[in-house]
Every structure is written in C-alpha cells, then in structure tokens.
Motif scaffolding. Sequence first.
Motif, PDB file in Angstrom:
ATOM      1  N   ASN A 134       0.819  -1.216   0.000  1.00 13.66           N
ATOM      2  CA  ASN A 134       0.000   0.000   0.000  1.00 13.66           C
ATOM      3  C   ASN A 134       0.847   1.258   0.000  1.00 13.66           C
ATOM      4  O   ASN A 134       0.410   2.311  -0.473  1.00 13.66           O
ATOM      5  CB  ASN A 134      -0.932   0.008   1.210  1.00 13.66           C
ATOM      6  N   THR A 135       2.059   1.154   0.559  1.00 15.52           N
ATOM      7  CA  THR A 135       2.957   2.302   0.621  1.00 15.52           C
ATOM      8  C   THR A 135       4.361   1.864   0.227  1.00 15.52           C
ATOM      9  O   THR A 135       4.737   0.690   0.376  1.00 15.52           O
ATOM     10  CB  THR A 135       3.009   2.906   2.030  1.00 15.52           C
ATOM     11  N   ALA A 136       5.157   2.820  -0.239  1.00  7.87           N
ATOM     12  CA  ALA A 136       6.527   2.518  -0.650  1.00  7.87           C
ATOM     13  C   ALA A 136       7.373   2.017   0.514  1.00  7.87           C
ATOM     14  O   ALA A 136       8.286   1.192   0.327  1.00  7.87           O
ATOM     15  CB  ALA A 136       7.161   3.760  -1.269  1.00  7.87           C
ATOM     16  N   SER A 137       7.083   2.480   1.711  1.00  2.00           N
ATOM     17  CA  SER A 137       7.900   2.114   2.867  1.00  2.00           C
ATOM     18  C   SER A 137       7.857   0.621   3.172  1.00  2.00           C
ATOM     19  O   SER A 137       8.765   0.088   3.825  1.00  2.00           O
ATOM     20  CB  SER A 137       7.456   2.905   4.100  1.00  2.00           C
ATOM     21  N   GLU A 138       6.837  -0.080   2.706  1.00  2.00           N
ATOM     22  CA  GLU A 138       6.734  -1.521   2.956  1.00  2.00           C
ATOM     23  C   GLU A 138       7.729  -2.327   2.126  1.00  2.00           C
ATOM     24  O   GLU A 138       8.044  -3.468   2.471  1.00  2.00           O
ATOM     25  CB  GLU A 138       5.326  -2.011   2.622  1.00  2.00           C
ATOM     26  N   ALA A 139       8.203  -1.759   1.026  1.00  2.00           N
ATOM     27  CA  ALA A 139       8.959  -2.537   0.050  1.00  2.00           C
ATOM     28  C   ALA A 139      10.280  -3.058   0.587  1.00  2.00           C
ATOM     29  O   ALA A 139      10.684  -4.186   0.287  1.00  2.00           O
ATOM     30  CB  ALA A 139       9.211  -1.693  -1.203  1.00  2.00           C
ATOM     31  N   THR A 140      10.978  -2.266   1.396  1.00  2.00           N
ATOM     32  CA  THR A 140      12.324  -2.633   1.833  1.00  2.00           C
ATOM     33  C   THR A 140      12.322  -3.920   2.648  1.00  2.00           C
ATOM     34  O   THR A 140      13.184  -4.790   2.475  1.00  2.00           O
ATOM     35  CB  THR A 140      12.935  -1.487   2.660  1.00  2.00           C
TER      36      THR A 140
ATOM     37  N   PRO B  49       7.660  -6.895  -3.978  1.00  2.00           N
ATOM     38  CA  PRO B  49       6.671  -5.876  -3.620  1.00  2.00           C
ATOM     39  C   PRO B  49       6.150  -5.143  -4.864  1.00  2.00           C
ATOM     40  O   PRO B  49       6.922  -4.653  -5.685  1.00  2.00           O
ATOM     41  CB  PRO B  49       7.458  -4.922  -2.714  1.00  2.00           C
ATOM     42  N   VAL B  50       4.839  -5.068  -4.982  1.00  2.00           N
ATOM     43  CA  VAL B  50       4.207  -4.425  -6.139  1.00  2.00           C
ATOM     44  C   VAL B  50       3.187  -3.418  -5.631  1.00  2.00           C
ATOM     45  O   VAL B  50       2.272  -3.766  -4.883  1.00  2.00           O
ATOM     46  CB  VAL B  50       3.516  -5.456  -7.054  1.00  2.00           C
ATOM     47  N   LEU B  51       3.350  -2.175  -6.045  1.00  2.00           N
ATOM     48  CA  LEU B  51       2.359  -1.147  -5.764  1.00  2.00           C
ATOM     49  C   LEU B  51       1.334  -1.196  -6.892  1.00  2.00           C
ATOM     50  O   LEU B  51       1.669  -0.936  -8.049  1.00  2.00           O
ATOM     51  CB  LEU B  51       3.032   0.220  -5.690  1.00  2.00           C
ATOM     52  N   PRO B  52       0.096  -1.541  -6.610  1.00  2.00           N
ATOM     53  CA  PRO B  52      -0.862  -1.827  -7.680  1.00  2.00           C
ATOM     54  C   PRO B  52      -1.354  -0.580  -8.401  1.00  2.00           C
ATOM     55  O   PRO B  52      -1.399   0.511  -7.841  1.00  2.00           O
ATOM     56  CB  PRO B  52      -2.025  -2.516  -6.948  1.00  2.00           C
ATOM     57  N   LEU B  53      -1.727  -0.788  -9.651  1.00  2.00           N
ATOM     58  CA  LEU B  53      -2.265   0.280 -10.487  1.00  2.00           C
ATOM     59  C   LEU B  53      -3.773   0.390 -10.318  1.00  2.00           C
ATOM     60  O   LEU B  53      -4.457  -0.610 -10.091  1.00  2.00           O
ATOM     61  CB  LEU B  53      -1.955   0.001 -11.958  1.00  2.00           C
ATOM     62  N   ALA B  54      -4.294   1.596 -10.478  1.00  2.00           N
ATOM     63  CA  ALA B  54      -5.744   1.768 -10.540  1.00  2.00           C
ATOM     64  C   ALA B  54      -6.279   1.286 -11.880  1.00  2.00           C
ATOM     65  O   ALA B  54      -7.404   0.790 -11.975  1.00  2.00           O
ATOM     66  CB  ALA B  54      -6.096   3.240 -10.323  1.00  2.00           C
ATOM     67  N   ASN B  55      -5.433   1.418 -12.931  1.00  2.00           N
ATOM     68  CA  ASN B  55      -5.798   0.955 -14.270  1.00  2.00           C
ATOM     69  C   ASN B  55      -5.160  -0.406 -14.517  1.00  2.00           C
ATOM     70  O   ASN B  55      -3.935  -0.513 -14.602  1.00  2.00           O
ATOM     71  CB  ASN B  55      -5.308   1.951 -15.329  1.00  2.00           C
ATOM     72  N   SER B  56      -5.957  -1.435 -14.610  1.00  2.00           N
ATOM     73  CA  SER B  56      -5.425  -2.792 -14.726  1.00  2.00           C
ATOM     74  C   SER B  56      -4.779  -3.020 -16.087  1.00  2.00           C
ATOM     75  O   SER B  56      -5.040  -2.310 -17.056  1.00  2.00           O
ATOM     76  CB  SER B  56      -6.535  -3.815 -14.501  1.00  2.00           C
ATOM     77  N   HIS B  57      -3.918  -4.025 -16.117  1.00  2.00           N
ATOM     78  CA  HIS B  57      -3.247  -4.441 -17.348  1.00  2.00           C
ATOM     79  C   HIS B  57      -3.746  -5.818 -17.768  1.00  2.00           C
ATOM     80  O   HIS B  57      -3.877  -6.721 -16.933  1.00  2.00           O
ATOM     81  CB  HIS B  57      -1.737  -4.508 -17.141  1.00  2.00           C
ATOM     82  N   LYS B  58      -3.976  -5.971 -19.045  1.00  2.00           N
ATOM     83  CA  LYS B  58      -4.344  -7.263 -19.594  1.00  2.00           C
ATOM     84  C   LYS B  58      -3.088  -7.995 -20.028  1.00  2.00           C
ATOM     85  O   LYS B  58      -2.220  -7.431 -20.675  1.00  2.00           O
ATOM     86  CB  LYS B  58      -5.297  -7.082 -20.783  1.00  2.00           C
ATOM     87  N   GLU B  59      -2.984  -9.259 -19.681  1.00  2.00           N
ATOM     88  CA  GLU B  59      -1.811 -10.060 -20.047  1.00  2.00           C
ATOM     89  C   GLU B  59      -1.883 -10.432 -21.524  1.00  2.00           C
ATOM     90  O   GLU B  59      -2.827 -11.100 -21.969  1.00  2.00           O
ATOM     91  CB  GLU B  59      -1.736 -11.313 -19.165  1.00  2.00           C
TER      92      GLU B  59
END
Length: 343
Positions: free
Chosen positions: A65-71, A79-89
């Motif tokens: 949810n936040t960048a600070s979690e990634a480390t 760690p992936v910060l999700p997009l509001a606009n989804s991507h199709k594979e």
Amino acid sequence: MSAQPVLPLAVSIGDPSGIGPDVALTAWLKRAELALPPFMLIADPDQLAARARHLGLEVPIYTINTASEATQILTQQLPVLPLANSHKESPGTPLPENAAGTIEAIERAVALTLRGESSAVVTCPIAKKPLYEAGFCHPGHTEFLAELASGYLGRTVTPIMMLAGPQLRAVPVTIHIPLAQVSSALTRQAILEVSRITARELKERFGIASPRLAISGLNPHAGEGGALGKEDDAIIRPAIEELQREGINAWGPLPADTMFHAPARATYDVAICMYHDQALIPAKALAFDETVNVTLGLPFIRTSPDHGTAFDIAGKGIARPDSLISSIRLADKLAENTAGHRS
C-alpha cells in the motif's frame, strides 16, 4: 543522529506486453546473488503473476500500500504497488487498453520520488504506438518525464540522454531526428546547454570532482579545417571555447573515428557527441547488455534499460535482465551520491 531509512527504487513496469515484466521478475529472482538494492514495481499484480506462471517462474508477489513496505518485503516477496488501471496479459501483442496503466505507472514512480518516498525512478521500456492510439501526446518517454518534472518545478526542464556503460559514457546533442536534419539543428547554444548539464550532473550525481568532456566533431576528421564541412569550426569549436572560459574541462572538436578506442576513452569521463548514432553505436558496441540510459537534467534520478520492449521475445523466457539490473544498480549509486539522499 539516527540513520535515515533506506528508500526503495520505484520501477515502472513499462508496456506489459513487452519484456518489462520478464526482466523485472528475473531481476527479483537474482536479488540475493547480486545483492540488489531495495526496489518495488509499480504494476498490475495480477498481470505480473500471470506472466510469472507463463514463464514458469516461482515469484511470490506481495501487494503493498505504501513505498515504505517494500524494503522489508523484498527479500522474501516481490513488492508491487498496484495500479488503478489494470493491465491485460498479452505477451508480444501490445494493446491500447493497457496504455492508461502504463502511463499511470510512470506518473506514480515520479510522484513517489519527488515526494521523497522512493530514491529514484527506473523505467522499463514503453512502445509509442499503443500509447499514441490511446491518445498519448508526448514524443516519447523522456519528454513525458520532462513535462512531469516541469510541472513540479514550475519551469521548463531540458532532459539530456546519457548512455552509461562500464567503459563509456556518451551523450548525444541531437537525438531522434533524421540524419539529414542534424546539421541545421546543431547550434552552439545546444552544445553549451547539453555540456553544462552533463558537467554539473557528473559532479553532483556521479561524484566526479572535475569532469572531463571530450567533444566530437560532426564531419569526418572534424571537418578537416573546413574541407569536409564548416560546422566543426563555425559551431562546435566556439562552443568549446566558451565552455573552457566557464571553467569546464572540455576539448575538441575531435574526429569521432578516433575517440572510442581504449586509450582515448581513458582521457575523458564523457563523450559529447553531435547526433544519436555517433553516441549510441560505440556505447552499445562496447557493452550492449550492461549499458544504461540515464536522463540528466531532471529534479530526480531516472535510469532505464538501453533496449526496447522486444515484443518478439516477450513471454518466451529468453529476455536477459542485465540492462535492467544495471539500471537498478546505477540508480541506487546515483541516489547515494546525491547530496542529502542518505545520512
């Protein structure tokens, strides 16, 4: 005084139909053996998971949810910060409907870095055609980054392309224009601006106290006294003389055919070249898989692999992550060199 927390790098996924997901997933798998610095992807977790399955890679993806979690998460999960606009594979088949997410990933990586939540921006490759089909109005990736930076600063930003490899740094003065237009586009002011920005950032971000700039000629033999072209003496030489008066260690114009062998490269820190291929051919010939595209002149650090989306090999498991790994490492090094980044 307590140490500041280590900030992660913000890696935008690029076009999800290209090799960005492939090399990002592979880079994470090599994180321990290569001692990679902390990074997070800004991407669609479901699309990444689908690509990992397609490639047969065991990559546990964790939505943050936040960048600070990634480390803390990076060592065990991606760690992936999700997009509001989804991507199709759709490996190998670019889709205009993925454009919104691609643009969002870039915007969020820049915003996080400008807010001080990530240390630098690393961008995976994008393709212009599907973006244009979706209404994207910028000439390319770099110009879009410059507009985002200009909006943040409230003034126009001039982005400078540098190709940085283990054996050569090269900067073209003119970039994506036809060769027939280079002579008319080349100006003393353009050479001055590119050289000044390059010298400044070699000091501030690369940690080179007194950068040495070798400046190429335009024509064969640097014009050979005007016999092979007038631009070298009329445009390039006066620019170099002005740079020298400003205290910048620059010299030339140098014949491009003798600038790039090993003894010549040992005499300078960067080659300032007059057009795209004059800079990129030697850079990629010397270290195709390890060379990094660095954008100078921005209020944040940005690196990128020096290759494109490679739709023809996306999802086939043969894309090499070397350039992305080099981009991650260089971005971290530049962030460490930048004053005030870490205590």
